[in-house]
Design an enzyme around this catalytic site. Structure first.
Site, PDB file in Angstrom:
ATOM      1  N   GLU A  97       0.832  -1.214   0.000  1.00 22.27           N
ATOM      2  CA  GLU A  97       0.000   0.000   0.000  1.00 22.27           C
ATOM      3  C   GLU A  97       0.865   1.261   0.000  1.00 22.27           C
ATOM      4  O   GLU A  97       1.940   1.275   0.611  1.00 22.27           O
ATOM      5  CB  GLU A  97      -0.866   0.046   1.263  1.00 22.27           C
ATOM      6  CG  GLU A  97      -1.829  -1.101   1.406  1.00 22.27           C
ATOM      7  CD  GLU A  97      -2.520  -1.107   2.779  1.00 22.27           C
ATOM      8  OE1 GLU A  97      -3.040  -2.152   3.152  1.00 22.27           O
ATOM      9  OE2 GLU A  97      -2.502  -0.071   3.467  1.00 22.27           O
ATOM     10  N   CYS A 117       5.559  -6.827   7.273  1.00 16.73           N
ATOM     11  CA  CYS A 117       6.568  -6.327   8.224  1.00 16.73           C
ATOM     12  C   CYS A 117       6.850  -7.410   9.260  1.00 16.73           C
ATOM     13  O   CYS A 117       5.926  -8.068   9.738  1.00 16.73           O
ATOM     14  CB  CYS A 117       6.064  -5.056   8.912  1.00 16.73           C
ATOM     15  SG  CYS A 117       7.294  -4.370  10.056  1.00 16.73           S
ATOM     16  N   CYS A 124      -0.872  -2.914  14.614  1.00 10.76           N
ATOM     17  CA  CYS A 124      -0.604  -2.634  13.203  1.00 10.76           C
ATOM     18  C   CYS A 124      -0.944  -3.843  12.329  1.00 10.76           C
ATOM     19  O   CYS A 124      -0.447  -4.949  12.574  1.00 10.76           O
ATOM     20  CB  CYS A 124       0.872  -2.261  13.067  1.00 10.76           C
ATOM     21  SG  CYS A 124       1.443  -2.210  11.381  1.00 10.76           S
ATOM     22  N   GLU A 168       9.669  -2.084   8.188  1.00  9.76           N
ATOM     23  CA  GLU A 168      10.589  -1.333   9.058  1.00  9.76           C
ATOM     24  C   GLU A 168      11.736  -0.868   8.157  1.00  9.76           C
ATOM     25  O   GLU A 168      12.556  -1.689   7.709  1.00  9.76           O
ATOM     26  CB  GLU A 168      11.075  -2.244  10.199  1.00  9.76           C
ATOM     27  CG  GLU A 168      12.285  -1.727  10.961  1.00  9.76           C
ATOM     28  CD  GLU A 168      12.183  -0.273  11.405  1.00  9.76           C
ATOM     29  OE1 GLU A 168      11.256   0.073  12.132  1.00  9.76           O
ATOM     30  OE2 GLU A 168      13.075   0.524  10.994  1.00  9.76           O
ATOM     31  N   SER A 199      10.491   6.691   9.351  1.00  5.78           N
ATOM     32  CA  SER A 199       9.892   6.337  10.632  1.00  5.78           C
ATOM     33  C   SER A 199      10.318   4.925  11.038  1.00  5.78           C
ATOM     34  O   SER A 199      10.208   3.987  10.246  1.00  5.78           O
ATOM     35  CB  SER A 199       8.369   6.385  10.499  1.00  5.78           C
ATOM     36  OG  SER A 199       7.769   5.919  11.685  1.00  5.78           O
ATOM     37  N   LEU A 223       6.838   5.502  19.287  1.00  5.24           N
ATOM     38  CA  LEU A 223       7.166   5.328  20.707  1.00  5.24           C
ATOM     39  C   LEU A 223       6.025   4.627  21.464  1.00  5.24           C
ATOM     40  O   LEU A 223       6.191   3.541  21.968  1.00  5.24           O
ATOM     41  CB  LEU A 223       7.490   6.699  21.311  1.00  5.24           C
ATOM     42  CG  LEU A 223       8.048   6.699  22.721  1.00  5.24           C
ATOM     43  CD1 LEU A 223       9.328   5.899  22.822  1.00  5.24           C
ATOM     44  CD2 LEU A 223       8.288   8.131  23.210  1.00  5.24           C
ATOM     45  N   ASN A 298      -6.567   3.563  15.906  1.00  4.87           N
ATOM     46  CA  ASN A 298      -7.566   2.913  15.059  1.00  4.87           C
ATOM     47  C   ASN A 298      -7.963   1.638  15.780  1.00  4.87           C
ATOM     48  O   ASN A 298      -7.100   0.795  16.041  1.00  4.87           O
ATOM     49  CB  ASN A 298      -6.946   2.522  13.704  1.00  4.87           C
ATOM     50  CG  ASN A 298      -7.021   3.651  12.718  1.00  4.87           C
ATOM     51  OD1 ASN A 298      -8.053   4.262  12.526  1.00  4.87           O
ATOM     52  ND2 ASN A 298      -5.894   3.926  12.104  1.00  4.87           N
TER      53      ASN A 298
HETATM   54  S1  SF4 Z   1       7.331  -1.464  12.486  1.00  7.19           S
HETATM   55 FE1  SF4 Z   1       5.692  -0.189  11.569  1.00  7.19          FE
HETATM   56  S2  SF4 Z   1       4.929  -1.413   9.836  1.00  7.19           S
HETATM   57 FE2  SF4 Z   1       6.115  -2.803  11.163  1.00  7.19          FE
HETATM   58  S3  SF4 Z   1       4.628  -3.757  12.535  1.00  7.19           S
HETATM   59 FE3  SF4 Z   1       5.452  -1.964  13.612  1.00  7.19          FE
HETATM   60  S4  SF4 Z   1       4.044  -0.281  13.101  1.00  7.19           S
HETATM   61 FE4  SF4 Z   1       3.662  -1.924  11.614  1.00  7.19          FE
END
Ligand code: SF4
Length: 364
Positions: A97, A117, A124, A168, A199, A223, A298
């Protein structure tokens, strides 16, 4: 065996020129193709009208443009028209996405760095899906290019990008940096590093490596809590890189780069938004050049993630501000199209759409 076509996307002008010469094409053709790709966002050789037909045929025979000939599997727009999300399908069927958001200052693009991820953050959707594979630099770039084309048709362009979609970024460091360096190329899009943000969930060696690059890229840290047990329950990465070591590396990054570090903090009902949480957070960030971005969660009911009342979110924000922190409660964008990380991909997989997609807005 059929000869594999050379992918052009993400090749610098110098590399493109060298390749074109090897095909027997004139040197100036590389500059023409480069302009079509990165200035006009045209990804079809047949539409490159100033290139002789014979040369276009050579190009179509020997080269492909976007990596793996990406398809847009699905597009969603929010009711307010300010957020657009695409699900991209790469040639191996991988779905990713990406998100385009319209702000007061212009458009920003949220890019994914991996398919799924591996980090397993509880809040998430991408983290729940696990890692499928890393994206190549060209595949990361292509996400920006697809929105670039869309905006160019309206006479606009994106002005900022965030690597905050699925994945990540510091676990796919070389490809992410190569993509950002390409966005920065003055002969392509010339985007300032200051308008790029990476990020991370807190991969300390990645933060330190980025610091050594000496580029003024913005850093954002997911965080979400400054209590060990709470953060470890939310983010398994905290067991490997406990948050005090993340805060230390991030503070050093901010000091070295001169950039303000942003801390993303999802407010989750009953978990991390008490007065004590606010005071603890303020004490850790005191004196840092930092911003805190508060995000009402969310809801993910089967993971025990619920959103606090908005009055509680506002109260938490005010407490941080009173403690002298630069805290804001994020304006929600695209909730009606599930703009948070991996939700479109997850929905596509559940519906059996395993047919490519585009994702973004990773860390909620
Ligand atoms: S690092 Fe980011 S994309 Fe990976 S699980 Fe955690 S919040 Fe989701």
């Amino acid at each position: 065996m059929m000869e594999r076509k050379r992918e052009l996307f993400g090749l610098g002008l110098d590399a493109l020129e060298e390749f074109f010469l090897s095909l027997g094409l004139a040197r100036y053709r590389s500059k023409q193709v480069y302009n079509w790709l990165y200035k006009k966002f045209v990804f079809d050789f047949a539409a490159m009208s100033d290139i002789a037909k014979g040369d276009r045929e050579v190009l179509a025979d020997k080269c492909s443009i976007l990596p793996g000939e990406i398809e847009i599997a699905k597009t969603q727009r929010s009711a307010d028209g300010l957020t657009e999300k695409v699900l991209l399908r790469y040639s191996d069927g991988a779905l990713v996405e990406s998100v385009l958001m319209e702000h007061d200052y212009g458009h920003s693009v949220c890019l994914s760095s991996q398919v799924g991820c591996p980090m397993g953050c509880r809040f998430c959707a991408s983290g729940q899906q696990g890692l499928e594979r890393d994206l190549t630099a060209a595949e990361i770039l292509a996400q920006g290019a697809i929105f670039g084309k869309h905006l160019a048709e309206q006479g606009k362009r994106w002005s900022r990008l965030v690597v905050m979609g699925s994945g990540e970024p510091f676990l796919n460091y070389a490809n992410v940096l190569a993509a950002l360096d390409f966005f920065h190329r003055p002969d392509a899009w010339g985007l300032s590093y200051r308008h790029m943000t990476v990020s991370t969930c807190g991969i300390v060696p990645g933060i330190e490596r980025l610091a050594r690059e000496g580029k003024p890229i913005n850093l954002a840290i997911s965080l979400h809590s400054v209590r060990q047990e709470v953060r470890s329950a939310l983010m398994p990465a905290n067991k490997v890189y406990p948050f005090p070591s993340v805060l230390k590396a991030a503070a050093a990054y901010g000091a070295d780069s001169g950039r303000q570090v942003t801390y993303e903090y999802i407010l989750i009902a009953g978990l991390n938004h008490t007065e004590e949480d606010a005071e603890l957070l303020a004490s850790y960030l005191k004196g840092q050049n930092a911003a805190v971005n508060l995000i009402p969660a969310n809801p993910v009911p089967d993971k025990g993630i619920e959103r606090p009342a908005m009055k509680d979110c506002r109260a938490f924000c005010r407490r941080l501000q009173r403690a002298g922190l630069n805290a804001t409660l994020r304006k929600e964008m695209g909730k009606d199209i599930a703009a948070a990380c991996g939700q479109l991909r997850g929905a596509a997989a559940k519906a059996g759409v395993h047919e490519g997609g585009y994702s973004g807005a990773g860390d909620q």
